[in-house]
Design a protein around this motif. Structure first.
Motif, PDB file in Angstrom:
ATOM      1  N   ASN A   1      -2.711   2.338  -4.338  1.00  0.00           N
ATOM      2  CA  ASN A   1      -3.874   1.496  -4.067  1.00  0.00           C
ATOM      3  C   ASN A   1      -3.905   0.216  -4.873  1.00  0.00           C
ATOM      4  OD1 ASN A   1      -5.178   4.663  -4.070  1.00  0.00           O
ATOM      5  ND2 ASN A   1      -5.286   3.442  -2.203  1.00  0.00           N
TER       6      ASN A   1
ATOM      7  N   THR B   1       1.030   6.845  -0.836  1.00  0.00           N
ATOM      8  CA  THR B   1       0.388   5.532  -0.912  1.00  0.00           C
ATOM      9  C   THR B   1       0.137   5.136  -2.359  1.00  0.00           C
ATOM     10  OG1 THR B   1      -1.816   6.513  -0.759  1.00  0.00           O
ATOM     11  CG2 THR B   1      -0.725   5.912   1.313  1.00  0.00           C
TER      12      THR B   1
ATOM     13  N   GLY C   1      -6.543  -4.484   2.808  1.00  0.00           N
ATOM     14  CA  GLY C   1      -6.777  -4.676   1.382  1.00  0.00           C
ATOM     15  C   GLY C   1      -7.306  -6.046   1.048  1.00  0.00           C
TER      16      GLY C   1
ATOM     17  N   GLY D   1       0.770  -1.225   0.000  1.00  0.00           N
ATOM     18  CA  GLY D   1       0.000   0.000   0.000  1.00  0.00           C
ATOM     19  C   GLY D   1       0.804   1.280   0.000  1.00  0.00           C
TER      20      GLY D   1
ATOM     21  N   VAL E   1      -2.534  -0.647   6.805  1.00  0.00           N
ATOM     22  CA  VAL E   1      -3.148  -0.767   5.483  1.00  0.00           C
ATOM     23  C   VAL E   1      -3.971  -2.049   5.457  1.00  0.00           C
ATOM     24  CG1 VAL E   1      -2.730  -1.059   3.018  1.00  0.00           C
ATOM     25  CG2 VAL E   1      -1.284   0.485   4.339  1.00  0.00           C
TER      26      VAL E   1
ATOM     27  N   PHE F   1      -5.381  -4.778  -4.003  1.00  0.00           N
ATOM     28  CA  PHE F   1      -6.113  -3.525  -3.895  1.00  0.00           C
ATOM     29  C   PHE F   1      -6.087  -3.121  -2.418  1.00  0.00           C
ATOM     30  CE2 PHE F   1      -7.813  -6.041  -7.334  1.00  0.00           C
ATOM     31  CZ  PHE F   1      -7.878  -5.140  -8.392  1.00  0.00           C
ATOM     32  N   SER F   2      -5.418  -2.032  -2.127  1.00  0.00           N
ATOM     33  CA  SER F   2      -5.211  -1.655  -0.726  1.00  0.00           C
ATOM     34  C   SER F   2      -5.839  -0.298  -0.420  1.00  0.00           C
ATOM     35  CB  SER F   2      -3.713  -1.624  -0.408  1.00  0.00           C
ATOM     36  OG  SER F   2      -3.041  -0.722  -1.268  1.00  0.00           O
ATOM     37  N   ARG F   3      -6.095  -0.111   0.864  1.00  0.00           N
ATOM     38  CA  ARG F   3      -6.650   1.153   1.344  1.00  0.00           C
ATOM     39  C   ARG F   3      -5.968   1.499   2.658  1.00  0.00           C
ATOM     40  NH1 ARG F   3     -11.210   4.183   0.519  1.00  0.00           N
ATOM     41  NH2 ARG F   3     -11.931   5.442   2.284  1.00  0.00           N
TER      42      ARG F   3
END
Length: 766
Positions: free
Chosen positions: A757, A755, A727, A648, A725, A743-745
């Motif tokens: 994503n 960052t 995801g 992330g 993080v 896919f990270s947040r």
């Protein structure tokens, strides 16, 4: 195209049948006596040879039945297309028409199999007499080659083209057909594990979307036996001691283009270990002396692998005490009521049989000693059947052979045994292509060549080249796993990397390193590696707006030191099939000459567990590192980057940062600590798609940056703030390699963190 083989064969058989019936009828009223035998129509076969086939004694009376038998002998010689017997008083006239000679043999329609392969399975040869029966047998052999490759619809027809001089061309017309794929793999009788989980055990796979590129989804009869063994091992390792494959049914579709394979199994009950004891039937040997070597504990799932490991440990201890023929006999008592097994490890005296010699066969490129060194016994040692089984497993684990058979046979004396090792070599080299994509580095590529049996010596050679936007890296690794055929390994590693000025780094670097090493086992699952390294690095090409903290690292340095690594890994063992741990400790000491003096330490701990019938994998990782300078301050090429350990974040996207610089440069850190947790699981999609899912959560921090002399570091953020993080991941198993989409947040970050994503990685091997 001349007449077919079937026409010629039918005519000969009809003529022979008529003669075989007619001659006895005509001769029922008389016997025969021939003073001479006359042969007509022969061109290449000598008359005496034909008369020899007939075997009729001259001047002696023979019956009609004996004459008919003589006729059949000439026909069955396979040399003649037509044969007739004509008794003319005291003379027997044998008229023959010889089979033609094969001029050339050719194959038409074969695109998947080379001519040389097909010639190797046929017995018909050019410049030899043609035989219709032999041609039909050759056609069947060619069809079997295609059948073994999964092309069950292949048709092979032998045709002849007549030439002058009683010659012919033999042509095998081939219609290869399509491969017959496995449309569905299913199981009957499984309750503890799903069909999806059991399919992952098998070497055969179910056809999927990318079936054009996959070959393990082709039905091969020989692979079924391997799948039986794999299922047996899978269940036994999980305590199902009564498991049995009752039947494997394979049905082909009406169209002939797909197979439906069903495994009917009986799982039985899962057993755990009950009471564990040690007994001795050897006079003067106390069982108590061996109890400390038993690693099987009550309550754990029963596993033959764990029992075998305990037996090996106890027998080695007995051998060290001079008990050369001591063997450990595990006596298992089943308790069906509470589903446990009691194990009594009994020390007994084995047979006095010695190993006369070890013969290795089937290895073409692999040296004999590479196979022999996997044995813990040598010529003249007492024979231990368990050691033969373990040696066979070790040889298979090398990955050099597609098949390994280790058997014993009677030697030159009743107390001598010859150990035969038959192997079949397989491909050990691979060429790998990798692709990665991230928002910061964009598209990156990797090229890897690996050979695990270099020059047939069992040595490993790996060449790797990686490139992304603004960086290039080259690695060469060579490993000799058995120095002097012992347990010590030796290696040599070469490394070169350079980076350009980029958006996240206002400078460029160059690094090169050479590192020889030796390694040795310290426990069944633990290994220690000691290495020396000599490294040179350069930081240069600074932009004007770069942080003064980084500019202080300008110039070249040389680092000389030693490193020590300890690895303990049970994840791929059968010690506990659904649970495994990894512990890795690294220590690096610089200061044996060179410009740099420091102590760098990292530690990694991993725990894996498979749950819900092994369909879901849970994984937790904890990693930490520290660099302690013994002289001077750390350089940017030595410090830790949190983005290398957490998803992330862009490169240099988290950790200490100079907020007073124009680009707020990332500085790296002297310390870091990260925890990573993730779960992999099926998504409920058809399994042939090869798509699974996952979730992950990473949390960590990096800190510690020493300020250069004369530099104002008041604008440096060096707090120990946590970053977190979360995801999701999509895994797609393709013929090009496993793809992973992350896919990270961000859950917790600093305002200045950078960052990303999404990232994609591919690693493929051919």
């Amino acid at each position: 195209m001349g007449r077919g083989v079937a026409v010629r064969t039918a005519r000969t058989l009809v003529l022979g049948a008529l003669l075989a019936v007619a001659m006895p009828i005509a001769a029922m009223a008389q016997d025969y006596r021939f003073a001479a035998i006359q042969v007509q129509g022969n061109e290449r076969v000598d008359p005496s040879v034909i008369a020899g086939f007939a075997g009729i004694p001259q001047g002696e009376t023979i019956s009609a039945g004996a004459l008919n038998a003589a006729f059949q002998r000439v026909v069955n010689s396979g040399l003649f297309e037509d044969v007739s017997f004509d008794p003319r008083g005291g003379t027997l006239v044998i008229t023959v028409r010889e089979n033609p000679v094969i001029n050339v043999i050719s194959f038409e329609g074969n695109r998947r199999v080379d001519d040389d392969v097909l010639r190797g399975v046929t017995t018909s040869r050019a410049r030899r007499v043609f035989s219709a029966a032999q041609a039909e047998q050759d056609a069947a052999a060619i069809a079997e080659v295609y059948r073994q490759g999964g092309r069950f619809a292949a048709e092979v027809t032998p045709r002849i083209i007549e030439r002058s001089g009683n010659r012919l061309d033999l042509v095998f017309e081939i219609r290869e057909g399509a491969t017959v794929e496995i449309e569905r793999l299913s199981f009957v009788g499984n309750r503890a594990f799903t069909d999806r989980r059991l399919r992952r055990v098998l070497s055969t796979t179910q056809a999927g979307l990318l079936r054009t590129f996959v070959r393990t989804d082709t039905f091969l009869e020989g692979r079924v036996e391997l799948d039986r063994a794999l299922l047996q091992d899978f269940y036994l390792a999980r305590g199902y001691i009564d498991f049995e494959v009752l039947n494997v049914a394979s049905e082909i579709s009406r169209e002939g283009d797909a197979f439906f394979v069903t495994f009917t199994i009986r799982e039985g009950q899962q057993y755990r270990v009950g009471n564990v004891s040690v007994s001795s039937e050897i006079a003067g040997v106390e069982a108590a002396d061996f109890e400390g070597y038993v690693r099987v504990r009550p309550g754990v799932v029963f596993s033959p692998t764990v029992v075998e490991a305990t037996i090996a440990r106890m027998e080695r201890q007995a051998s060290d005490r001079g008990l050369r023929f001591a063997r450990v006999d595990p006596r298992v008592t089943r308790n069906e009521r509470n589903q446990t097994v009691d194990i009594d490890f009994v020390l007994v005296t084995g047979e006095r049989i010695f190993v006369e010699r070890i013969d290795v066969q089937g290895n073409v490129s692999t040296l004999d000693r590479v196979v022999r060194r996997e044995f813990r016994i040598a010529e003249g040692d007492p024979l231990n059947p368990r050691e033969l089984r373990e040696a066979a497993e070790r040889i298979r684990a090398l990955g050099f052979f597609s098949d390994v058979q280790v058997d014993g046979r009677q030697g030159s004396a009743p107390d001598q045994v010859v150990v035969d090792v038959n192997v079949e070599e397989t491909t050990t080299g691979s060429l790998g292509f990798g692709v990665s994509f991230s928002r910061a580095e964009r598209l990156g590529g990797a090229l890897t060549f690996s050979e695990t049996n270099f020059l047939g010596r069992g040595q490993e050679l790996t060449l790797a080249f990686n490139t992304t936007r603004g960086s290039r890296e080259f690695n060469l690794d060579f490993v000799e796993p058995r120095l002097r055929d012992g347990e010590i390994s030796g290696g040599l590693s070469l490394f070169y990397r350079e980076t350009d000025v980029q958006s996240w780094a206002n400078f460029s670097t160059r690094q090169a390193q050479v590192s020889p090493s030796i390694g040795f086992p310290v426990s069944p699952f633990g290994r220690m590696t000691l290495r020396y390294f000599l490294r040179g690095d350069e930081v240069r090409d600074f932009r004007d707006e770069v942080s003064p903290v980084l500019r202080a690292d300008d110039g070249r340095t040389t680092t000389s030191g030693v490193g020590l690594r300890y690895v303990y890994d049970t994840r791929r063992s059968e010690l506990s099939p659904d649970f495994g741990v990894l512990v890795r400790l690294d220590q690096e000491i610089a200061g044996l000459g060179g410009d740099r003096k420091y102590l760098r330490s990292t530690a990694l701990g991993v725990v894996e567990r498979r749950v819900f019938g092994d369909d879901v994998t849970l994984r937790a990782e904890l990693e930490a590192g520290a660099i302690t300078m013994l002289s001077g301050r750390s350089r940017v090429t030595e410090r830790f980057e949190l983005s290398d350990r957490m998803r992330g974040f862009r490169p240099a996207g988290a950790g200490p940062r100079d907020l007073s610089s124009v680009d707020q440069d990332g500085l790296g850190a002297n310390y870091f600590a990260v925890a990573r947790m993730e779960a992999d699981f099926p998504l409920g999609l058809p399994e042939e798609y090869g798509i699974a899912g996952g979730v992950f959560f990473d949390v960590g921090s990096s800190w510690g940056i020493s300020c250069p002399s004369g530099v104002d570091c008041s604008g440096v953020d060096d707090s120990r703030s946590l970053r977190a993080v979360a995801g999701v991941s999509i895994f797609w198993d393709t013929p090009l390699g496993p793809l992973r989409f992350n896919f990270s947040r961000p859950v917790q970050t600093k305002a200045f963190d950078r960052t990303q994503n999404f990232d994609l990685t591919i690693q493929s091997r051919f």
